[in-house]
Enzyme design. Structure first.
Site, PDB file in Angstrom:
ATOM      1  N   HIS A 155     -53.187 -49.001 -36.945  1.00  0.00           N
ATOM      2  CA  HIS A 155     -52.158 -48.681 -35.967  1.00  0.00           C
ATOM      3  C   HIS A 155     -52.747 -47.907 -34.782  1.00  0.00           C
ATOM      4  O   HIS A 155     -53.241 -46.796 -34.960  1.00  0.00           O
ATOM      5  CB  HIS A 155     -51.082 -47.840 -36.673  1.00  0.00           C
ATOM      6  N   HIS A 198     -49.960 -46.045 -25.179  1.00  0.00           N
ATOM      7  CA  HIS A 198     -48.665 -46.114 -25.865  1.00  0.00           C
ATOM      8  C   HIS A 198     -47.484 -45.639 -25.036  1.00  0.00           C
ATOM      9  O   HIS A 198     -46.385 -46.189 -25.120  1.00  0.00           O
ATOM     10  CB  HIS A 198     -48.727 -45.296 -27.162  1.00  0.00           C
TER      11      HIS A 198
HETATM   12  O1  G3P Z   1     -46.015 -52.142 -33.766  1.00  0.00           O
HETATM   13  C1  G3P Z   1     -45.715 -51.182 -34.706  1.00  0.00           C
HETATM   14  C2  G3P Z   1     -45.538 -49.825 -34.099  1.00  0.00           C
HETATM   15  O2  G3P Z   1     -46.643 -49.573 -33.291  1.00  0.00           O
HETATM   16  C3  G3P Z   1     -44.275 -49.696 -33.288  1.00  0.00           C
HETATM   17  O3  G3P Z   1     -44.014 -48.410 -32.859  1.00  0.00           O
HETATM   18  O4  G3P Z   1     -44.082 -46.559 -31.249  1.00  0.00           O
HETATM   19  O5  G3P Z   1     -45.997 -46.889 -32.772  1.00  0.00           O
HETATM   20  O6  G3P Z   1     -45.591 -48.473 -30.892  1.00  0.00           O
HETATM   21  P1  G3P Z   1     -44.971 -47.558 -31.903  1.00  0.00           P
HETATM   22 MG    MG Z   2     -47.166 -49.833 -31.258  1.00  0.00          MG
END
Ligand code: G3P
Ligand code: MG
Length: 227
Positions: free
Chosen positions: A6, A47
């Site tokens: 992630h 992000h």
């Molecule tokens: O794609 C999964 C996750 O990354 C979605 O939430 O806020 O971490 O981008 P976020």
């Molecule tokens: Mg994400």
């Protein structure tokens, strides 16, 4: 269950940087997830819509030129990378999940992928394009029906994964706080994979495995193997 790093291996390395992505590759992650915004018609990997949390700068992305953005420190001396740099680095070694954050990212993504397929030999089958903005996914699908889509949700819809089927998605990407057995069963009946974010401990990972989830987004791809 697949392990998707992630924002790269963001537990120990600065998120969404080439360093975090390199570390995810070294951890043999089954996939790597990154977030993209558009700055001066270039897709950049970050992000938030501002640079405050993840760099040494302050301000909204939209007020930066690409050059100014690249002068910031995104942690450990890393730059905010472009999607092009990430495609070069990952180079089909694992699945790359590109999460479209900015509302204006679909068109530049399609253009960049065309270029990447010819110049970098990017394999479109090694990509998953996801977004909470389902209109963007529809736009992508209308131009490139071959691309895998990940329909993101931070809810438990009344008709479960129907929205993902409607988009012609490959997976439904769910928040761990809302996922349940009915959602997993419904998605699987529709032929969709179920990926869950963000699972950063062994207990939650075991719970996901019990539910029959296909993949977890995790900040610790190396450690997740032993969970
Ligand atoms: O794609 C999964 C996750 O990354 C979605 O939430 O806020 O971490 O981008 P976020
Ligand atoms: Mg994400």
């Amino acid at each position: 269950m697949q392990i998707i790093a992630h924002r790269g291996a963001s537990g120990f390395y600065p998120e969404n940087t080439l360093l975090a992505i390199e570390q995810a590759l070294l951890a043999n992650a089954d996939g790597i997830e990154i977030d993209v915004f558009c700055v001066e018609n270039e897709l950049v990997v970050i992000h938030d819509e501002n640079v405050n949390r993840t760099t040494n700068g302050t301000g909204l992305l939209q007020d930066f030129t690409l050059k100014q953005l690249q002068q910031l420190d995104a942690g450990s001396g890393q730059q905010v990378p472009t999607l092009w740099q990430v495609l070069q680095l990952v180079n089909n070694q694992t699945l790359l999940n590109i999460e479209l954050k900015g509302a204006d990212t679909a068109k530049p993504l399609l253009e960049l992928l065309k270029k990447a397929e010819t110049q970098l030999n990017t394999d479109p089958q090694k990509l998953v394009i996801s977004s909470f903005n389902h209109h963007l996914l529809k736009q992508v699908k209308s131009q490139r029906s071959d691309l895998k889509l990940g329909a993101l949700t931070a809810s438990l819809p009344l008709d479960y994964a129907a929205f993902a089927s409607e988009l012609g998605a490959w997976s439904v990407n769910c928040d761990k706080g809302f996922i349940n057995q009915q959602m997993v069963l419904d998605a699987h009946q529709r032929g969709l994979k179920v990926w869950v974010y963000t699972v950063n401990d062994a207990v939650t990972a075991a719970k996901m495995q019990q539910l029959g989830v296909d993949g977890i987004f995790c900040n610790y791809p190396l450690e997740a193997r032993s969970w």
